[in-house]
Design a protein around this motif. Structure first.
Motif, PDB file in Angstrom:
ATOM      1  N   ASP A  18     -85.277  18.473 -20.929  1.00 23.10           N
ATOM      2  CA  ASP A  18     -85.481  19.899 -20.735  1.00 23.10           C
ATOM      3  C   ASP A  18     -85.199  20.217 -19.265  1.00 23.10           C
ATOM      4  OD1 ASP A  18     -86.313  22.500 -20.544  1.00 23.10           O
ATOM      5  OD2 ASP A  18     -88.365  22.133 -21.223  1.00 23.10           O
ATOM      6  N   LEU A  19     -84.053  20.848 -18.998  1.00 22.46           N
ATOM      7  CA  LEU A  19     -83.656  21.097 -17.617  1.00 22.46           C
ATOM      8  C   LEU A  19     -84.342  22.303 -17.000  1.00 22.46           C
ATOM      9  CD1 LEU A  19     -79.873  20.165 -17.457  1.00 22.46           C
ATOM     10  CD2 LEU A  19     -81.893  18.773 -17.036  1.00 22.46           C
ATOM     11  N   ARG A  20     -85.323  22.886 -17.686  1.00 21.08           N
ATOM     12  CA  ARG A  20     -86.151  23.898 -17.041  1.00 21.08           C
ATOM     13  C   ARG A  20     -87.083  23.243 -16.026  1.00 21.08           C
ATOM     14  NH1 ARG A  20     -88.478  26.765 -22.313  1.00 21.08           N
ATOM     15  NH2 ARG A  20     -88.551  24.562 -22.860  1.00 21.08           N
ATOM     16  N   LYS A  21     -87.220  21.919 -16.131  1.00 25.85           N
ATOM     17  CA  LYS A  21     -88.030  21.179 -15.156  1.00 25.85           C
ATOM     18  C   LYS A  21     -87.343  21.231 -13.799  1.00 25.85           C
ATOM     19  CE  LYS A  21     -89.656  17.732 -18.504  1.00 25.85           C
ATOM     20  NZ  LYS A  21     -91.010  18.148 -18.685  1.00 25.85           N
ATOM     21  N   SER A  22     -88.143  21.351 -12.777  1.00 29.74           N
ATOM     22  CA  SER A  22     -87.611  21.339 -11.418  1.00 29.74           C
ATOM     23  C   SER A  22     -87.967  19.996 -10.776  1.00 29.74           C
ATOM     24  CB  SER A  22     -88.172  22.517 -10.633  1.00 29.74           C
ATOM     25  OG  SER A  22     -87.450  22.668  -9.439  1.00 29.74           O
ATOM     26  N   ILE A  23     -88.013  19.956  -9.463  1.00 32.92           N
ATOM     27  CA  ILE A  23     -88.202  18.700  -8.742  1.00 32.92           C
ATOM     28  C   ILE A  23     -89.480  17.983  -9.169  1.00 32.92           C
ATOM     29  CG2 ILE A  23     -88.680  17.717  -6.469  1.00 32.92           C
ATOM     30  CD1 ILE A  23     -86.684  19.760  -5.334  1.00 32.92           C
ATOM     31  N   VAL A  30     -89.736  10.678 -14.064  1.00 36.35           N
ATOM     32  CA  VAL A  30     -89.257   9.387 -13.555  1.00 36.35           C
ATOM     33  C   VAL A  30     -90.414   8.419 -13.396  1.00 36.35           C
ATOM     34  CG1 VAL A  30     -88.251   8.226 -11.540  1.00 36.35           C
ATOM     35  CG2 VAL A  30     -87.202  10.309 -12.420  1.00 36.35           C
ATOM     36  N   GLN A  31     -91.494   8.895 -12.794  1.00 36.54           N
ATOM     37  CA  GLN A  31     -92.638   8.021 -12.498  1.00 36.54           C
ATOM     38  C   GLN A  31     -93.437   7.673 -13.751  1.00 36.54           C
ATOM     39  OE1 GLN A  31     -94.904   9.272  -9.133  1.00 36.54           O
ATOM     40  NE2 GLN A  31     -96.690   8.089  -9.729  1.00 36.54           N
ATOM     41  N   GLU A  32     -93.828   8.664 -14.506  1.00 36.34           N
ATOM     42  CA  GLU A  32     -94.704   8.431 -15.662  1.00 36.34           C
ATOM     43  C   GLU A  32     -93.930   8.029 -16.922  1.00 36.34           C
ATOM     44  OE1 GLU A  32     -98.009   8.418 -15.315  1.00 36.34           O
ATOM     45  OE2 GLU A  32     -97.680   8.896 -13.197  1.00 36.34           O
ATOM     46  N   GLY A  33     -92.823   8.676 -17.179  1.00 38.66           N
ATOM     47  CA  GLY A  33     -92.071   8.409 -18.401  1.00 38.66           C
ATOM     48  C   GLY A  33     -91.231   7.149 -18.351  1.00 38.66           C
ATOM     49  N   PHE A  34     -90.638   6.882 -17.172  1.00 35.05           N
ATOM     50  CA  PHE A  34     -89.734   5.739 -17.056  1.00 35.05           C
ATOM     51  C   PHE A  34     -90.333   4.571 -16.290  1.00 35.05           C
ATOM     52  CE2 PHE A  34     -86.408   9.305 -16.918  1.00 35.05           C
ATOM     53  CZ  PHE A  34     -86.452   9.444 -18.297  1.00 35.05           C
ATOM     54  N   GLY A  35     -91.463   4.796 -15.613  1.00 32.85           N
ATOM     55  CA  GLY A  35     -92.086   3.728 -14.835  1.00 32.85           C
ATOM     56  C   GLY A  35     -91.287   3.339 -13.616  1.00 32.85           C
ATOM     57  N   LEU A  36     -90.525   4.281 -13.051  1.00 35.95           N
ATOM     58  CA  LEU A  36     -89.713   4.021 -11.866  1.00 35.95           C
ATOM     59  C   LEU A  36     -90.239   4.838 -10.692  1.00 35.95           C
ATOM     60  CD1 LEU A  36     -86.218   4.176 -13.609  1.00 35.95           C
ATOM     61  CD2 LEU A  36     -87.417   2.127 -12.850  1.00 35.95           C
ATOM     62  N   ASP A  37     -89.814   4.485  -9.501  1.00 32.19           N
ATOM     63  CA  ASP A  37     -90.269   5.155  -8.286  1.00 32.19           C
ATOM     64  C   ASP A  37     -89.307   6.287  -7.926  1.00 32.19           C
ATOM     65  OD1 ASP A  37     -91.309   5.893  -5.848  1.00 32.19           O
ATOM     66  OD2 ASP A  37     -90.696   4.050  -4.816  1.00 32.19           O
ATOM     67  N   PRO A  38     -89.728   7.553  -8.039  1.00 34.82           N
ATOM     68  CA  PRO A  38     -88.821   8.654  -7.706  1.00 34.82           C
ATOM     69  C   PRO A  38     -88.479   8.728  -6.219  1.00 34.82           C
ATOM     70  CG  PRO A  38     -91.010   9.493  -8.174  1.00 34.82           C
ATOM     71  CD  PRO A  38     -91.039   8.025  -8.473  1.00 34.82           C
ATOM     72  N   PHE A  39     -89.242   7.997  -5.366  1.00 32.95           N
ATOM     73  CA  PHE A  39     -88.973   7.986  -3.932  1.00 32.95           C
ATOM     74  C   PHE A  39     -88.013   6.871  -3.524  1.00 32.95           C
ATOM     75  CE2 PHE A  39     -93.197   9.823  -4.533  1.00 32.95           C
ATOM     76  CZ  PHE A  39     -92.983  11.075  -3.987  1.00 32.95           C
ATOM     77  N   TRP A  59     -84.031  11.303  -3.658  1.00 34.09           N
ATOM     78  CA  TRP A  59     -84.897  11.312  -2.477  1.00 34.09           C
ATOM     79  C   TRP A  59     -84.103  10.845  -1.276  1.00 34.09           C
ATOM     80  CZ3 TRP A  59     -89.492  12.941  -0.807  1.00 34.09           C
ATOM     81  CH2 TRP A  59     -89.989  12.390   0.368  1.00 34.09           C
ATOM     82  N   GLU A  60     -84.195  11.600  -0.175  1.00 38.80           N
ATOM     83  CA  GLU A  60     -83.524  11.195   1.060  1.00 38.80           C
ATOM     84  C   GLU A  60     -84.436  11.492   2.237  1.00 38.80           C
ATOM     85  OE1 GLU A  60     -79.071  11.565   2.672  1.00 38.80           O
ATOM     86  OE2 GLU A  60     -80.114  13.466   2.533  1.00 38.80           O
ATOM     87  N   HIS A  61     -84.800  10.478   2.987  1.00 36.22           N
ATOM     88  CA  HIS A  61     -85.615  10.535   4.203  1.00 36.22           C
ATOM     89  C   HIS A  61     -86.988  11.182   4.000  1.00 36.22           C
ATOM     90  CE1 HIS A  61     -82.167   9.065   6.341  1.00 36.22           C
ATOM     91  NE2 HIS A  61     -81.459  10.108   6.006  1.00 36.22           N
ATOM     92  N   ASN A  62     -87.035  12.504   3.932  1.00 39.08           N
ATOM     93  CA  ASN A  62     -88.330  13.175   3.876  1.00 39.08           C
ATOM     94  C   ASN A  62     -88.378  14.300   2.844  1.00 39.08           C
ATOM     95  OD1 ASN A  62     -86.673  14.969   5.113  1.00 39.08           O
ATOM     96  ND2 ASN A  62     -88.014  15.418   6.836  1.00 39.08           N
ATOM     97  N   GLY A  63     -87.492  14.245   1.872  1.00 37.03           N
ATOM     98  CA  GLY A  63     -87.508  15.285   0.850  1.00 37.03           C
ATOM     99  C   GLY A  63     -86.547  14.992  -0.287  1.00 37.03           C
ATOM    100  N   PHE A  64     -86.713  15.749  -1.353  1.00 39.05           N
ATOM    101  CA  PHE A  64     -85.869  15.589  -2.532  1.00 39.05           C
ATOM    102  C   PHE A  64     -84.660  16.518  -2.456  1.00 39.05           C
ATOM    103  CE2 PHE A  64     -89.796  14.014  -4.551  1.00 39.05           C
ATOM    104  CZ  PHE A  64     -89.295  12.887  -5.176  1.00 39.05           C
ATOM    105  N   TRP A  65     -83.552  16.035  -2.970  1.00 42.15           N
ATOM    106  CA  TRP A  65     -82.388  16.849  -3.277  1.00 42.15           C
ATOM    107  C   TRP A  65     -82.413  17.079  -4.780  1.00 42.15           C
ATOM    108  CZ3 TRP A  65     -78.905  19.053  -0.093  1.00 42.15           C
ATOM    109  CH2 TRP A  65     -78.775  18.552   1.198  1.00 42.15           C
ATOM    110  N   LEU A  66     -82.012  18.260  -5.206  1.00 37.24           N
ATOM    111  CA  LEU A  66     -81.833  18.530  -6.631  1.00 37.24           C
ATOM    112  C   LEU A  66     -80.449  19.143  -6.800  1.00 37.24           C
ATOM    113  CD1 LEU A  66     -83.114  18.417  -9.429  1.00 37.24           C
ATOM    114  CD2 LEU A  66     -83.921  20.743  -9.057  1.00 37.24           C
TER     115      LEU A  66
END
Length: 117
Positions: A18-23, A30-39, A59-66
């Motif tokens: 569902d691409l209505r999801k934002s960052i 990513v974290q809960e569903g896939f068990g991966l680190d979004p950072f 994720w890059e340095h100090n923030g997310f790109w979308l």
């Protein structure tokens, strides 16, 4: 512009998202569903049901790109594997964004050179 090194891991979220999801929603997936680190310094790519829109969370340095991509015609050749995520190379991601299949039959395969002489 998203520039990736050839050795960088790229994760595709198989099936539709569902691409209505934002960052925050995509990072939680990513974290809960896939068990991966979004950072981690890995792009996470999501596709809608119609396969004409993509979002890339990075994720890059100090923030997310979308990043968001919408096709005016055609669809992405998106994997519908049973696995939740699918790891591809940055080269395969470029193929996918160009409308090609992930497994190109005519592409030159990678060669690991051992010696010159």
């Amino acid at each position: 512009m998203l520039t990736l090194s050839p050795s960088q891991r790229v994760y595709l979220a198989c099936g539709s998202t569902d691409l209505r999801k934002s960052i925050d929603g995509l990072a939680a997936l990513v974290q809960e569903g896939f068990g991966l680190d979004p950072f981690s310094p890995c792009p996470f790519v999501f596709c809608n049901r119609e396969r004409n829109k993509l979002k890339i969370l990075y994720w890059e340095h100090n923030g997310f790109w979308l990043f968001y991509r919408r096709l005016e015609r055609g669809t992405f050749q998106w994997p519908s594997d049973k696995e939740r995520t699918f790891n591809v190379s940055s080269r395969e991601l470029r193929w996918l964004l160009d409308g090609l299949a992930l497994r190109q039959q005519q592409a030159h395969s990678k060669v690991t050179a051992e010696t010159v002489i």
